[in-house]
Write a protein that holds these residues in place. Sequence first.
Motif, PDB file in Angstrom:
ATOM      1  N   LEU A   1       0.828  -1.202   0.000  1.00  0.00           N
ATOM      2  CA  LEU A   1       0.000   0.000   0.000  1.00  0.00           C
ATOM      3  C   LEU A   1       0.866   1.257   0.000  1.00  0.00           C
ATOM      4  O   LEU A   1       0.569   2.231  -0.710  1.00  0.00           O
ATOM      5  N   ILE A   2       1.933   1.232   0.783  1.00  0.00           N
ATOM      6  CA  ILE A   2       2.846   2.385   0.830  1.00  0.00           C
ATOM      7  C   ILE A   2       3.451   2.640  -0.550  1.00  0.00           C
ATOM      8  O   ILE A   2       3.491   3.780  -1.030  1.00  0.00           O
ATOM      9  N   MET A   3       3.882   1.581  -1.212  1.00  0.00           N
ATOM     10  CA  MET A   3       4.463   1.754  -2.550  1.00  0.00           C
ATOM     11  C   MET A   3       3.407   2.247  -3.538  1.00  0.00           C
ATOM     12  O   MET A   3       3.710   3.066  -4.412  1.00  0.00           O
ATOM     13  N   LYS A   4       2.177   1.759  -3.381  1.00  0.00           N
ATOM     14  CA  LYS A   4       1.102   2.213  -4.270  1.00  0.00           C
ATOM     15  C   LYS A   4       0.851   3.706  -4.095  1.00  0.00           C
ATOM     16  O   LYS A   4       0.707   4.450  -5.077  1.00  0.00           O
ATOM     17  N   LEU A   5       0.798   4.159  -2.848  1.00  0.00           N
ATOM     18  CA  LEU A   5       0.597   5.583  -2.587  1.00  0.00           C
ATOM     19  C   LEU A   5       1.739   6.417  -3.156  1.00  0.00           C
ATOM     20  O   LEU A   5       1.522   7.480  -3.736  1.00  0.00           O
ATOM     21  N   TYR A   6       2.954   5.913  -2.979  1.00  0.00           N
ATOM     22  CA  TYR A   6       4.104   6.668  -3.488  1.00  0.00           C
ATOM     23  C   TYR A   6       4.067   6.758  -5.011  1.00  0.00           C
ATOM     24  O   TYR A   6       4.317   7.823  -5.584  1.00  0.00           O
ATOM     25  N   ASP A   7       3.748   5.655  -5.664  1.00  0.00           N
ATOM     26  CA  ASP A   7       3.696   5.674  -7.131  1.00  0.00           C
ATOM     27  C   ASP A   7       2.590   6.595  -7.638  1.00  0.00           C
ATOM     28  O   ASP A   7       2.759   7.284  -8.654  1.00  0.00           O
ATOM     29  N   GLU A   8       1.450   6.620  -6.932  1.00  0.00           N
ATOM     30  CA  GLU A   8       0.379   7.544  -7.329  1.00  0.00           C
ATOM     31  C   GLU A   8       0.822   8.987  -7.146  1.00  0.00           C
ATOM     32  O   GLU A   8       0.529   9.856  -7.990  1.00  0.00           O
ATOM     33  N   TYR A   9       1.511   9.252  -6.040  1.00  0.00           N
ATOM     34  CA  TYR A   9       2.044  10.597  -5.807  1.00  0.00           C
ATOM     35  C   TYR A   9       3.023  10.980  -6.907  1.00  0.00           C
ATOM     36  O   TYR A   9       2.966  12.091  -7.452  1.00  0.00           O
ATOM     37  N   ALA A  10       3.933  10.048  -7.243  1.00  0.00           N
ATOM     38  CA  ALA A  10       4.932  10.325  -8.276  1.00  0.00           C
ATOM     39  C   ALA A  10       4.265  10.614  -9.618  1.00  0.00           C
ATOM     40  O   ALA A  10       4.698  11.508 -10.361  1.00  0.00           O
ATOM     41  N   ARG A  11       3.191   9.889  -9.943  1.00  0.00           N
ATOM     42  CA  ARG A  11       2.492  10.134 -11.210  1.00  0.00           C
ATOM     43  C   ARG A  11       1.826  11.510 -11.225  1.00  0.00           C
ATOM     44  O   ARG A  11       1.841  12.203 -12.250  1.00  0.00           O
ATOM     45  N   GLU A  12       1.253  11.897 -10.097  1.00  0.00           N
ATOM     46  CA  GLU A  12       0.618  13.218 -10.030  1.00  0.00           C
ATOM     47  C   GLU A  12       1.650  14.331 -10.178  1.00  0.00           C
ATOM     48  O   GLU A  12       1.406  15.325 -10.879  1.00  0.00           O
ATOM     49  N   ILE A  13       2.790  14.178  -9.506  1.00  0.00           N
ATOM     50  CA  ILE A  13       3.849  15.181  -9.634  1.00  0.00           C
ATOM     51  C   ILE A  13       4.352  15.233 -11.078  1.00  0.00           C
ATOM     52  O   ILE A  13       4.554  16.311 -11.650  1.00  0.00           O
ATOM     53  N   SER A  14       4.541  14.064 -11.678  1.00  0.00           N
ATOM     54  CA  SER A  14       5.007  14.012 -13.066  1.00  0.00           C
ATOM     55  C   SER A  14       4.003  14.674 -14.006  1.00  0.00           C
ATOM     56  O   SER A  14       4.387  15.430 -14.910  1.00  0.00           O
ATOM     57  N   LYS A  15       2.715  14.412 -13.779  1.00  0.00           N
ATOM     58  CA  LYS A  15       1.673  15.040 -14.607  1.00  0.00           C
ATOM     59  C   LYS A  15       1.691  16.548 -14.445  1.00  0.00           C
ATOM     60  O   LYS A  15       1.583  17.305 -15.426  1.00  0.00           O
ATOM     61  N   HIS A  16       1.838  17.007 -13.207  1.00  0.00           N
ATOM     62  CA  HIS A  16       1.881  18.436 -12.913  1.00  0.00           C
ATOM     63  C   HIS A  16       3.058  19.105 -13.624  1.00  0.00           C
ATOM     64  O   HIS A  16       2.906  20.140 -14.279  1.00  0.00           O
ATOM     65  N   MET A  17       4.228  18.506 -13.508  1.00  0.00           N
ATOM     66  CA  MET A  17       5.426  19.108 -14.098  1.00  0.00           C
ATOM     67  C   MET A  17       5.437  18.962 -15.614  1.00  0.00           C
ATOM     68  O   MET A  17       5.954  19.841 -16.320  1.00  0.00           O
ATOM     69  N   THR A  18       4.860  17.877 -16.129  1.00  0.00           N
ATOM     70  CA  THR A  18       4.769  17.712 -17.581  1.00  0.00           C
ATOM     71  C   THR A  18       3.860  18.774 -18.190  1.00  0.00           C
ATOM     72  O   THR A  18       4.126  19.301 -19.278  1.00  0.00           O
ATOM     73  N   PHE A  19       2.780  19.115 -17.480  1.00  0.00           N
ATOM     74  CA  PHE A  19       1.895  20.178 -17.952  1.00  0.00           C
ATOM     75  C   PHE A  19       2.659  21.495 -18.072  1.00  0.00           C
ATOM     76  O   PHE A  19       2.531  22.219 -19.065  1.00  0.00           O
ATOM     77  N   GLU A  20       3.464  21.799 -17.059  1.00  0.00           N
ATOM     78  CA  GLU A  20       4.248  23.029 -17.120  1.00  0.00           C
ATOM     79  C   GLU A  20       5.239  22.981 -18.286  1.00  0.00           C
ATOM     80  O   GLU A  20       5.462  23.979 -18.975  1.00  0.00           O
ATOM     81  N   LYS A  21       5.838  21.817 -18.510  1.00  0.00           N
ATOM     82  CA  LYS A  21       6.813  21.665 -19.592  1.00  0.00           C
ATOM     83  C   LYS A  21       6.168  21.852 -20.957  1.00  0.00           C
ATOM     84  O   LYS A  21       6.763  22.460 -21.854  1.00  0.00           O
ATOM     85  N   THR A  22       4.955  21.314 -21.132  1.00  0.00           N
ATOM     86  CA  THR A  22       4.321  21.333 -22.452  1.00  0.00           C
ATOM     87  C   THR A  22       3.428  22.538 -22.693  1.00  0.00           C
ATOM     88  O   THR A  22       3.108  22.849 -23.839  1.00  0.00           O
TER      89      THR A  22
END
Length: 319
Positions: free
Chosen positions: A116-137
Amino acid sequence: MKNLKIYEADDKMISLIKDNYDLLQSLGSFGINLGFGDKTVREICEDNGVDTHTFLAVVNLTINGYSNFDNDEHLSVPTLLHYLEASHVYYLDFQLPFIRRELEESIDMEDSLGRLIMKLYDEYAREISKHMTFEKTTLFPYVNALLEGSSPGNYSIETFSRNHEEPAEKLKELKILIIKYMPSDARHNNQLMATLHDIYNNEEWLSLHSQVEDKIFVPAIRRLEQQTRQNDVTKNISTMVFKSGSDNGDMLSDREKDVIVALVQGMANKEIADHLCISINTVITHRRNIARKLQIHSPAGLTIYAIVNGLVDISAVKL
């Protein structure tokens, strides 16, 4: 312990790092490498093509919370843009994978809570990546377009500012799970402690990164947008005022230029006719042709046209 002072260009860079080691995470994003000896902030920034004032703005915000940048016209948008882009690369390509590896080594993946901890971390990482990718694009290309002098109409820094919020809820849940419920032996406990410490550090880094965007970058882009709008207005006025007949193949005749000069000097139609030894009807015809060719219908517009095109000297014009 942080040394709360306002750093200046003549301070030695090594002194900044000694006082505030967290600055090390920012140097790479500015393109500044270690091994700079006893050089000052100004010398190191100049050596690396970094705007000193902007570097110190980021440093003094992230270290001391100084944030009076709303009217700071000396901030370099290219330096800020490079810093933010490099910071995203650092966080996405290094920090997020680094923390994940630490978690994998610290928890038992056979345990449901560990998964569960790894699942939460991976979801967090995806949200951060989506956020920063939006800024990049979206955000960064928009700013680059502004720097090149264009004004894209489908976006603004206010749109970004209103929706700028880092996704931190899942990271908060993850920390609570680890602290409250994650059992481990002594070795794994030490690993978890170290990992948790790194998670807190990186959460603080991300918060400071957001402050740089909100308190330095956003005001700087507001000013750039305003400048671009002013330039657009100037260009539009210039297009309207100075649009000449050359666009459609028409050119002013010498006599039409004489009429413009006379009009700029304040002569009425009869005075122009007497001055040029032509009839009033001919003057009127010339004026009609001038208006058609130049698309200028006011004395003020003709005055500007005459000055810019060297038909009259500005000192001879009665403004």
